[in-house]
Design a protein around this motif. Structure first.
Motif, PDB file in Angstrom:
ATOM      1  N   LEU A 175       9.918  57.282 -70.656  1.00  0.00           N
ATOM      2  CA  LEU A 175      10.870  58.606 -70.091  1.00  0.00           C
ATOM      3  C   LEU A 175       9.777  59.719 -70.051  1.00  0.00           C
ATOM      4  CD1 LEU A 175      13.407  58.897 -73.127  1.00  0.00           C
ATOM      5  CD2 LEU A 175      13.668  57.626 -70.839  1.00  0.00           C
ATOM      6  N   ASP A 176       9.973  60.521 -68.748  1.00  0.00           N
ATOM      7  CA  ASP A 176       9.191  61.391 -68.540  1.00  0.00           C
ATOM      8  C   ASP A 176       9.565  62.790 -69.374  1.00  0.00           C
ATOM      9  OD1 ASP A 176      11.432  62.920 -67.479  1.00  0.00           O
ATOM     10  OD2 ASP A 176      10.968  62.209 -65.346  1.00  0.00           O
ATOM     11  N   ARG A 177       8.542  63.833 -69.099  1.00  0.00           N
ATOM     12  CA  ARG A 177       8.738  65.034 -70.229  1.00  0.00           C
ATOM     13  C   ARG A 177      10.231  65.577 -70.122  1.00  0.00           C
ATOM     14  NH1 ARG A 177       8.558  70.538 -69.102  1.00  0.00           N
ATOM     15  NH2 ARG A 177       7.953  71.673 -71.111  1.00  0.00           N
ATOM     16  N   ASP A 178      10.791  65.817 -68.820  1.00  0.00           N
ATOM     17  CA  ASP A 178      12.139  66.296 -69.071  1.00  0.00           C
ATOM     18  C   ASP A 178      13.030  65.544 -69.542  1.00  0.00           C
ATOM     19  OD1 ASP A 178      11.327  68.597 -67.737  1.00  0.00           O
ATOM     20  OD2 ASP A 178      11.791  67.722 -65.506  1.00  0.00           O
ATOM     21  N   GLN A 179      13.076  64.067 -69.469  1.00  0.00           N
ATOM     22  CA  GLN A 179      13.904  63.125 -70.095  1.00  0.00           C
ATOM     23  C   GLN A 179      13.798  63.295 -71.560  1.00  0.00           C
ATOM     24  OE1 GLN A 179      12.509  59.783 -67.987  1.00  0.00           O
ATOM     25  NE2 GLN A 179      14.511  59.700 -66.617  1.00  0.00           N
ATOM     26  N   LYS A 180      12.464  63.325 -72.076  1.00  0.00           N
ATOM     27  CA  LYS A 180      12.327  63.511 -73.609  1.00  0.00           C
ATOM     28  C   LYS A 180      12.830  64.617 -74.056  1.00  0.00           C
ATOM     29  CE  LYS A 180       8.013  60.868 -73.814  1.00  0.00           C
ATOM     30  NZ  LYS A 180       6.652  60.566 -73.964  1.00  0.00           N
ATOM     31  N   ILE A 181      12.691  65.790 -73.353  1.00  0.00           N
ATOM     32  CA  ILE A 181      13.156  66.775 -73.911  1.00  0.00           C
ATOM     33  C   ILE A 181      14.924  66.834 -74.060  1.00  0.00           C
ATOM     34  CG2 ILE A 181      14.125  69.561 -73.213  1.00  0.00           C
ATOM     35  CD1 ILE A 181      10.916  69.619 -72.030  1.00  0.00           C
ATOM     36  N   GLN A 182      15.344  66.259 -73.050  1.00  0.00           N
ATOM     37  CA  GLN A 182      17.048  66.161 -73.082  1.00  0.00           C
ATOM     38  C   GLN A 182      17.235  65.101 -74.085  1.00  0.00           C
ATOM     39  OE1 GLN A 182      19.254  67.456 -71.594  1.00  0.00           O
ATOM     40  NE2 GLN A 182      20.964  66.334 -72.579  1.00  0.00           N
ATOM     41  N   LYS A 183      16.480  63.963 -74.370  1.00  0.00           N
ATOM     42  CA  LYS A 183      16.819  63.133 -75.386  1.00  0.00           C
ATOM     43  C   LYS A 183      16.535  63.700 -76.804  1.00  0.00           C
ATOM     44  CE  LYS A 183      17.272  58.900 -77.279  1.00  0.00           C
ATOM     45  NZ  LYS A 183      18.753  58.183 -76.946  1.00  0.00           N
ATOM     46  N   VAL A 211      10.420  72.412 -77.491  1.00  0.00           N
ATOM     47  CA  VAL A 211       9.005  72.753 -77.232  1.00  0.00           C
ATOM     48  C   VAL A 211       8.197  71.339 -77.486  1.00  0.00           C
ATOM     49  CG1 VAL A 211       7.128  74.131 -77.624  1.00  0.00           C
ATOM     50  CG2 VAL A 211       9.328  75.024 -77.649  1.00  0.00           C
ATOM     51  N   ASP A 212       7.499  71.174 -76.090  1.00  0.00           N
ATOM     52  CA  ASP A 212       6.794  69.950 -76.313  1.00  0.00           C
ATOM     53  C   ASP A 212       5.228  70.698 -77.099  1.00  0.00           C
ATOM     54  OD1 ASP A 212       6.539  71.152 -74.050  1.00  0.00           O
ATOM     55  OD2 ASP A 212       5.540  69.288 -72.816  1.00  0.00           O
ATOM     56  N   VAL A 213       4.712  70.236 -78.197  1.00  0.00           N
ATOM     57  CA  VAL A 213       3.389  70.767 -78.598  1.00  0.00           C
ATOM     58  C   VAL A 213       2.450  69.731 -78.401  1.00  0.00           C
ATOM     59  CG1 VAL A 213       4.741  71.936 -80.426  1.00  0.00           C
ATOM     60  CG2 VAL A 213       4.128  69.434 -80.906  1.00  0.00           C
ATOM     61  N   SER A 214       2.814  68.440 -77.940  1.00  0.00           N
ATOM     62  CA  SER A 214       1.920  67.532 -77.417  1.00  0.00           C
ATOM     63  C   SER A 214       2.497  66.743 -76.669  1.00  0.00           C
ATOM     64  CB  SER A 214       1.174  66.830 -78.630  1.00  0.00           C
ATOM     65  OG  SER A 214       1.964  65.934 -79.191  1.00  0.00           O
ATOM     66  N   PRO A 215       2.000  65.574 -75.818  1.00  0.00           N
ATOM     67  CA  PRO A 215       2.622  64.674 -75.289  1.00  0.00           C
ATOM     68  C   PRO A 215       3.792  63.916 -75.923  1.00  0.00           C
ATOM     69  CG  PRO A 215       0.299  64.792 -74.532  1.00  0.00           C
ATOM     70  CD  PRO A 215       0.602  65.417 -75.877  1.00  0.00           C
ATOM     71  N   ASP A 216       3.520  63.546 -77.275  1.00  0.00           N
ATOM     72  CA  ASP A 216       4.306  62.838 -78.153  1.00  0.00           C
ATOM     73  C   ASP A 216       5.104  63.574 -79.164  1.00  0.00           C
ATOM     74  OD1 ASP A 216       3.586  60.316 -76.596  1.00  0.00           O
ATOM     75  OD2 ASP A 216       1.641  60.381 -77.690  1.00  0.00           O
ATOM     76  N   TRP A 248       7.183  60.508 -80.519  1.00  0.00           N
ATOM     77  CA  TRP A 248       7.362  59.374 -79.736  1.00  0.00           C
ATOM     78  C   TRP A 248       6.199  58.559 -79.895  1.00  0.00           C
ATOM     79  CZ3 TRP A 248      11.200  62.046 -77.779  1.00  0.00           C
ATOM     80  CH2 TRP A 248      12.262  61.502 -77.083  1.00  0.00           C
ATOM     81  N   GLU A 249       6.693  57.111 -80.047  1.00  0.00           N
ATOM     82  CA  GLU A 249       5.698  56.096 -80.461  1.00  0.00           C
ATOM     83  C   GLU A 249       6.264  54.915 -79.777  1.00  0.00           C
ATOM     84  OE1 GLU A 249       2.857  53.807 -83.850  1.00  0.00           O
ATOM     85  OE2 GLU A 249       4.064  55.369 -84.316  1.00  0.00           O
ATOM     86  N   ASP A 250       5.911  54.049 -79.021  1.00  0.00           N
ATOM     87  CA  ASP A 250       6.206  52.838 -78.538  1.00  0.00           C
ATOM     88  C   ASP A 250       7.636  53.152 -77.711  1.00  0.00           C
ATOM     89  OD1 ASP A 250       3.949  51.585 -79.199  1.00  0.00           O
ATOM     90  OD2 ASP A 250       4.874  50.713 -81.020  1.00  0.00           O
ATOM     91  N   HIS A 251       7.526  54.317 -76.840  1.00  0.00           N
ATOM     92  CA  HIS A 251       8.720  54.521 -76.212  1.00  0.00           C
ATOM     93  C   HIS A 251      10.149  54.946 -77.018  1.00  0.00           C
ATOM     94  CE1 HIS A 251       6.443  53.380 -73.041  1.00  0.00           C
ATOM     95  NE2 HIS A 251       6.445  52.103 -73.273  1.00  0.00           N
ATOM     96  N   THR A 252       9.845  55.234 -78.533  1.00  0.00           N
ATOM     97  CA  THR A 252      11.114  55.356 -79.283  1.00  0.00           C
ATOM     98  C   THR A 252      10.666  56.717 -79.981  1.00  0.00           C
ATOM     99  OG1 THR A 252      11.127  52.972 -79.617  1.00  0.00           O
ATOM    100  CG2 THR A 252      12.036  54.610 -81.596  1.00  0.00           C
ATOM    101  N   SER A 253      11.662  57.279 -80.174  1.00  0.00           N
ATOM    102  CA  SER A 253      11.424  58.785 -80.873  1.00  0.00           C
ATOM    103  C   SER A 253      11.971  58.716 -82.223  1.00  0.00           C
ATOM    104  CB  SER A 253      12.364  59.951 -80.205  1.00  0.00           C
ATOM    105  OG  SER A 253      13.535  59.379 -80.328  1.00  0.00           O
ATOM    106  N   ARG A 254      11.071  59.090 -83.334  1.00  0.00           N
ATOM    107  CA  ARG A 254      11.430  59.180 -84.714  1.00  0.00           C
ATOM    108  C   ARG A 254      11.243  60.647 -85.030  1.00  0.00           C
ATOM    109  NH1 ARG A 254      14.176  54.649 -86.061  1.00  0.00           N
ATOM    110  NH2 ARG A 254      13.055  52.977 -85.148  1.00  0.00           N
ATOM    111  N   CYS A 255      12.220  60.931 -86.155  1.00  0.00           N
ATOM    112  CA  CYS A 255      12.389  62.231 -86.608  1.00  0.00           C
ATOM    113  C   CYS A 255      11.224  62.601 -87.681  1.00  0.00           C
ATOM    114  CB  CYS A 255      13.656  62.703 -87.112  1.00  0.00           C
ATOM    115  SG  CYS A 255      13.921  64.195 -87.765  1.00  0.00           S
ATOM    116  N   CYS A 256      10.531  63.326 -87.878  1.00  0.00           N
ATOM    117  CA  CYS A 256       9.461  63.470 -88.739  1.00  0.00           C
ATOM    118  C   CYS A 256       9.635  64.860 -89.719  1.00  0.00           C
ATOM    119  CB  CYS A 256       7.977  63.434 -88.049  1.00  0.00           C
ATOM    120  SG  CYS A 256       7.420  64.538 -87.018  1.00  0.00           S
ATOM    121  N   HIS A 257      10.484  65.739 -89.148  1.00  0.00           N
ATOM    122  CA  HIS A 257      10.499  66.934 -89.832  1.00  0.00           C
ATOM    123  C   HIS A 257      12.035  67.305 -89.571  1.00  0.00           C
ATOM    124  CE1 HIS A 257       9.887  70.923 -91.861  1.00  0.00           C
ATOM    125  NE2 HIS A 257      10.455  71.448 -90.735  1.00  0.00           N
ATOM    126  N   ILE A 258      12.743  67.784 -90.522  1.00  0.00           N
ATOM    127  CA  ILE A 258      14.166  68.792 -90.541  1.00  0.00           C
ATOM    128  C   ILE A 258      14.181  69.829 -91.331  1.00  0.00           C
ATOM    129  CG2 ILE A 258      16.636  68.167 -90.743  1.00  0.00           C
ATOM    130  CD1 ILE A 258      16.312  65.324 -90.713  1.00  0.00           C
TER     131      ILE A 258
END
Length: 333
Positions: free
Chosen positions: A5-13, A83-88, A120-130
């Motif tokens: 996914l590109d940046r905008d797609q990741k933001i929407q995701k 906000v994207d603090v880094s590419p991933d 993001w890792e291996d095209h998969t998003s995981r939640c690391c903080h709530i």
């Protein structure tokens, strides 16, 4: 293979996943769906002062304690910013109105806040903080020392729920009253309503009272010859004529028996309405026997009902005697 996914797609995701967390927790209480998004490393701040922990397994265990513990809620007016603090790594901050569903029997409405961090890792998003912000921090500029605005929101929501319940109760009460006092076939008042109104009229000091007993002639012949559906149709047509002449003043008290009670009209008006009703019925092919009692002094619903009922039966007897006479005469001829 999953496409990157590109940046905008990741933001929407990330926005969609944050909303997913809200809905799975508050609306569906689907703990396993939430745990399925957890990263290998995770930190969590809950809504309560004591709700803080780190470690995926530990937090997953805490969340599993929430099963069947979260009252069903409704969510609306969701707002999210990413906000994207880094590419991933993406940080999503959001807020939404959350209110307990009336079925939960708990009344609360808050403007809940959430911050979620996804990696993001291996095209998969995981939640690391709530991080969930509890509404006691919802202090407006006008509030001093206490979140009065939040209390007002909760009060308004509680009042709204009460009003909705009142409306439902009123609707159900009207339906029950209708079932109790309305004849299901004709829509006229039924015998229950007649008996209740008789009790009220017995206590009333009336200056006038008119009572008419109306009985449908020939219903048995219609039922026997054409079936009860045709008989019911005849009853309904008769009732409609009575209601046209005496709206809100007429009752069906038996299969083919009706009563009219009026305490407003003068005698001539009452008798003219009876005559017009019978004339309209005759044009519609309906025959009825009618007895009338009208008084402007010593009004008594019981006496007048009996008087009208006796007159009606006299007229009915005369009707059937005349018909039998006509039938015998026809045979002799």
């Amino acid at each position: 293979m999953t496409n990157a996914l590109d940046r905008d797609q990741k933001i929407q995701k990330v926005k969609e996943l944050t909303s997913f967390l809200f809905h799975k927790h508050y609306c569906e209480n689907d703990v396993e769906a939430i745990i399925g998004l957890f990263d290998d490393k995770l930190s969590w701040f809950g809504a309560g002062e004591h709700e803080y922990n780190v470690g995926t397994e530990t937090i997953a265990g805490i969340f599993r304690q929430f099963v069947n513990m979260i009252p069903k809620c409704n969510i609306w007016d969701e707002e999210y910013d990413v906000v994207d603090v880094s590419p991933d790594v993406y940080v999503c901050s959001g807020r939404a109105w959350i209110a307990t569903d009336p079925s939960a029997n708990i009344y609360l409405r808050v403007h809940q806040r959430i911050t979620a961090v996804f990696r993001w890792e291996d095209h998969t998003s995981r939640c690391c903080h709530i991080h969930i912000s509890n509404p006691y921090s919802e202090m407006t500029q006008q509030d001093v020392g206490f979140p009065a605005q939040m209390g007002q929101y909760t009060y308004e929501y509680l009042q709204k729920c009460i009003d909705e319940y009142k409306a439902k109760i009123e609707e159900q009460t009207k339906l029950l009253e209708k079932l109790r006092f309305e004849d299901s076939l004709t829509g006229l008042f039924n015998r229950n309503k007649f008996n209740l109104d008789r009790q009220d009229l017995e206590k009333a000091n009336l200056s006038r009272l008119g009572v008419a007993a109306v009985d449908l002639n020939g219903l048995k012949l219609v039922n026997d010859g054409r079936g009860h559906r045709a008989g019911d149709g005849l009853i309904v047509r008769t009732a409609n004529h009575i209601a046209d002449a005496f709206a809100g003043k007429c009752y069906r008290i038996g299969g083919d028996e009706f009563v009219v009670v009026d305490s407003e009209w003068e005698q001539d008006v009452f008798y003219k309405a009876i005559a017009a009703m019978k004339e309209n019925m005759e044009k519609d092919g309906i025959s009825v026997s009618v007895g009338i009692s009208w008084r402007n002094s010593h009004c008594d619903i019981e006496e007048q009902f009996d008087e009208a009922d006796r007159q009606m039966y006299q007229e009915k007897t005369a009707f059937y005697s005349a018909r039998e006479h006509d039938r015998r005469k026809s045979r002799r001829q």
